[in-house]
Write a protein that holds these residues in place. Structure first.
Motif, short mmCIF file in Angstrom:
data_model
loop_
_atom_site.label_atom_id
_atom_site.label_comp_id
_atom_site.label_asym_id
_atom_site.label_seq_id
_atom_site.Cartn_x
_atom_site.Cartn_y
_atom_site.Cartn_z
N MET A 74 -0.07 10.13 13.87
CA MET A 74 -0.86 10.35 13.42
C MET A 74 -2.15 10.98 13.38
N TYR A 75 -2.81 10.58 14.57
CA TYR A 75 -4.23 11.65 14.34
C TYR A 75 -3.73 13.08 14.96
N ASP A 76 -3.13 13.29 15.22
CA ASP A 76 -2.14 15.18 14.95
C ASP A 76 -2.32 15.57 13.54
N GLU A 77 -2.06 14.49 12.80
CA GLU A 77 -1.55 15.24 11.47
C GLU A 77 -2.40 14.97 10.55
N ILE A 78 -3.01 14.03 10.86
CA ILE A 78 -4.32 13.29 9.26
C ILE A 78 -5.95 12.84 10.05
N GLY A 79 -5.81 13.37 11.17
CA GLY A 79 -6.87 13.02 11.77
C GLY A 79 -7.80 12.76 11.76
N LYS A 80 -8.61 15.02 11.03
CA LYS A 80 -9.81 14.83 9.70
C LYS A 80 -9.73 13.87 8.68
N GLU A 81 -8.44 13.56 8.26
CA GLU A 81 -8.99 12.68 7.21
C GLU A 81 -9.34 11.23 7.56
N ILE A 82 -9.06 11.20 8.78
CA ILE A 82 -9.33 9.80 8.68
C ILE A 82 -10.86 9.34 9.37
N ASP A 83 -11.86 8.35 8.57
CA ASP A 83 -12.74 7.81 9.16
C ASP A 83 -13.17 6.75 10.19
N ALA A 84 -11.78 5.67 10.07
CA ALA A 84 -12.24 4.44 11.03
C ALA A 84 -10.71 4.04 10.95
N VAL A 85 -10.48 3.00 12.52
CA VAL A 85 -9.18 2.97 13.10
C VAL A 85 -9.43 1.65 13.20
N ILE A 86 -8.47 0.84 12.22
CA ILE A 86 -7.58 -0.94 13.13
C ILE A 86 -6.85 -0.93 14.01
N VAL A 87 -7.09 -1.44 15.12
CA VAL A 87 -6.18 -1.57 15.97
C VAL A 87 -5.70 -3.06 15.91
N ALA A 88 -4.97 -3.57 15.63
CA ALA A 88 -3.84 -5.18 16.16
C ALA A 88 -2.65 -5.15 16.74
N THR A 89 -2.37 -4.43 17.29
CA THR A 89 -1.16 -4.05 17.76
C THR A 89 -1.40 -5.10 19.79
N ALA A 90 0.05 -5.63 20.27
CA ALA A 90 0.00 -6.02 20.87
C ALA A 90 -1.83 -5.51 22.36
N ASP A 91 -1.81 -6.26 23.03
CA ASP A 91 -3.14 -6.54 24.23
C ASP A 91 -3.14 -5.86 24.74
N LEU A 150 0.73 -1.00 0.13
CA LEU A 150 0.04 -0.26 0.06
C LEU A 150 0.48 1.12 0.37
N PRO A 151 1.97 1.72 -0.95
CA PRO A 151 2.58 2.64 -1.04
C PRO A 151 1.83 4.33 -1.13
N ASN A 152 0.59 3.90 -1.40
CA ASN A 152 0.21 5.31 -1.00
C ASN A 152 -0.60 6.28 0.05
N ALA A 153 -0.58 4.36 1.26
CA ALA A 153 -0.92 5.26 2.52
C ALA A 153 0.59 6.02 3.08
N LYS A 154 0.45 6.54 3.87
CA LYS A 154 1.24 7.35 4.27
C LYS A 154 1.56 6.60 5.82
N LYS A 155 3.14 6.46 6.13
CA LYS A 155 3.12 5.89 6.65
C LYS A 155 3.85 6.39 8.24
N TYR A 156 3.79 5.49 9.78
CA TYR A 156 3.94 6.18 10.46
C TYR A 156 4.46 5.17 11.67
N TRP A 157 5.05 5.86 12.66
CA TRP A 157 5.41 4.90 13.66
C TRP A 157 4.98 5.09 15.16
N ASP A 158 4.34 6.50 15.34
CA ASP A 158 3.07 6.90 16.62
C ASP A 158 2.15 7.28 15.78
N TYR A 159 1.05 6.11 16.18
CA TYR A 159 -0.10 6.96 16.81
C TYR A 159 -0.58 7.87 16.78
N ARG A 160 -0.41 8.43 17.97
CA ARG A 160 -0.57 9.41 18.23
C ARG A 160 -0.09 10.47 17.26
#
Length: 493
Positions: free
Chosen positions: A95-112, A83-93
């Motif tokens: 990501m939320y700060d920079e492009i939060g307004k562009e996001i409708d939904a989030v998939i979370v599949a990290t460690a418990d 998915l080369p067109n998706a922006k890449k991030y280390w820190d979800y925070r």
């Protein structure tokens, strides 16, 4: 159309908005594969190297993956390339700060241990969330996500895909129709763990790979020296990050139990296991949870019921009349509902339900079916819910209104095991999230290390313990974790 943002369009209900603002998709050829841009969600995924990759694959052909976030860019490299067109991030925070307004939904599949904080922050921003199982790492976190989902009216789904399968539907319909009578006992097991458990904590510190941000992986937990036994994947067996075999598989195996028997909070719990260590989940364990009587249904009463869980190779006895030579393990697990009329058996995910008597039930179909549940249907049902208005939304099969209380059942099993050295059945006040029979003067000691050796052919037993620990304080920390500085959950609504 210029006065209606894409997110507003999605949130006000696709059907109503489409009638006013866009040409019907049938005219544009949706039946031939066309999907209008306004029909697509902008999805961000956090934790993409394992199950997150599977979740992404199940939505990427119809939705927009706008951002990918992971703390290990080596483990995630293949997904980034897909998915080369998706922006890449280390820190979800960030990501939320920079492009939060562009996001409708989030998939979370990290460690418990990071599920709750990532999902909670997303919901407070008004984002729909799909969260891998187990939903959270603690009872408090489960309660919080349940209440946040209700407050912010977002579409939610836990990643226990079997909940969308027909097996769970059939089990509910059979029990609710009175096919097996009253159920007072349930037994279940899994063939997990298939990762290391029952280990002493590593004593050496490994060099952190350049492709891994260990601080971000640790997140709200206490920061430990990095060792490659923790990551990737093996984190499941370590209490700081995972919930062991119970947390991993009970969300699949016990879901039909919780749903069909209409369980809420247990009143009594107890656990036992092989060697119990401070840092690592035991190799095998047994948990007993007792649930109070619930309101009767039209065709069956719901009396007090015991639920027994086994893992690590432990299994309950075969029910009387079990077919000789038949393996109890079906798809990684087993459940037996002992009714007053019959015994209902199913496998992991609720698959292949059958009655021990051999009788074929003929119960009315009352549960909604989801097509291709374990092959993408579970994720796409969540996508469907995201596109419906809150007022008219059809709940997903593992909406947090159910998944949250159910996950409390799962992590309660972890509590029972970790508090087993109190040597008593624990009484639980579910509404207030506290044990009522741990006294202020009770102490427990926890094994830090099992230093077993054989010297000149003789065994030398030497267990290294913590100093006595306040039992109430220890239990409270397990119920509601103390997050390290810099990490904070939203307040409970």
């Amino acid at each position: 159309m210029s006065n209606i943002s894409r997110r507003t369009f999605l949130r006000t209900g696709a059907a109503a908005a489409a009638a006013l603002t866009v040409v019907p998709s049938s005219i544009l050829g949706k039946s031939h594969g066309y999907i209008a841009p306004t029909d697509k969600l902008n999805i961000a995924a956090v934790g993409i190297g394992g199950m997150g990759h599977s979740n992404i694959n199940n939505v990427k052909n119809t939705e927009n993956l706008v951002a990918l976030c992971d703390v290990d860019w080596k483990y995630s490299d293949g997904v980034f390339k897909e998915l080369p067109n998706a922006k890449k991030y280390w820190d979800y925070r960030k990501m939320y700060d920079e492009i939060g307004k562009e996001i409708d939904a989030v998939i979370v599949a990290t460690a418990d241990h990071t599920h709750a904080i990532i999902a909670a922050d997303a919901m407070t921003l008004g984002k729909h969330v799909y969260v891998q199982k187990p939903l959270t790492h603690s009872v408090y976190e489960s309660r919080l996500l349940t209440k946040l989902a209700k407050k912010y009216q977002v579409a939610t789904q836990m990643g226990n895909q079997g909940s969308s399968g027909e097996g769970v539907d059939l089990i509910c319909e059979w029990i609710w129709n009175g096919e097996i009578g009253e159920v007072r006992k349930v037994e279940a097991f899994t063939d997990r763990p298939i990762w290391p458990q029952g280990l002493n904590a590593p004593e050496k510190e490994d060099k952190v790979p350049k492709t891994l941000n260990w601080d971000l992986f640790t997140g709200p937990a206490a920061l430990k020296p990095y060792n490659n036994i923790y990551h990737p994947w093996n984190w499941r067996g370590w209490w700081a990050y995972g919930t062991g075999a119970l947390g991993d598989m009970a969300c699949h195996i016990l879901h039909p139990v919780f749903k069909s028997l209409k369980l809420t909070y247990p009143t009594k719990v107890q656990g036992s296991s092989t060697l119990l260590l401070q840092d690592c989940a035991p190799s095998a364990q047994h948990v007993k949870l007792v649930y109070p009587a619930r309101d009767n249904m039209p065709k069956v009463s719901l009396p007090e019921v015991e639920v027994h869980w086994y893992d690590g190779g432990l299994k309950p006895d075969m029910p009387e009349g079990w077919p000789a030579g038949k393996n109890m393990n079906d798809s990684g697990g087993y459940v037996a509902f002992y009714g007053t009329k019959d015994t209902l058996i199913c496998g992991c995910y609720g698959v292949n339900p059958w009655l021990l008597s051999g009788r074929k039930p003929n119960a009315p179909k009352v549960c909604r079916r989801v097509e291709n549940a374990t092959r993408g249907g579970h994720e796409m049902d969540w996508v469907r819910a995201c596109k419906e208005s809150a007022a008219n939304r059809l709940l997903t099969k593992s909406d947090f209104s159910e998944a949250g209380p159910f996950n409390e059942m799962v992590v309660m099993g972890v509590l029972a095991v970790r508090l087993q050295t109190l040597n008593k059945e624990l009484l639980w006040d579910g509404e207030n999230m506290k044990f009522t029979n741990i006294t202020p003067d009770e102490k427990i000691r926890i094994i830090i290390k099992d230093d077993f050796k054989i010297v000149d052919g003789d065994p030398k037993f030497n267990k290294i313990y913590t100093d006595p620990v306040d039992a109430q304080q220890f239990a409270n920390e397990l119920i509601k974790h103390n997050y390290r500085a810099g990490w904070k959950l939203p307040d409970m609504p």
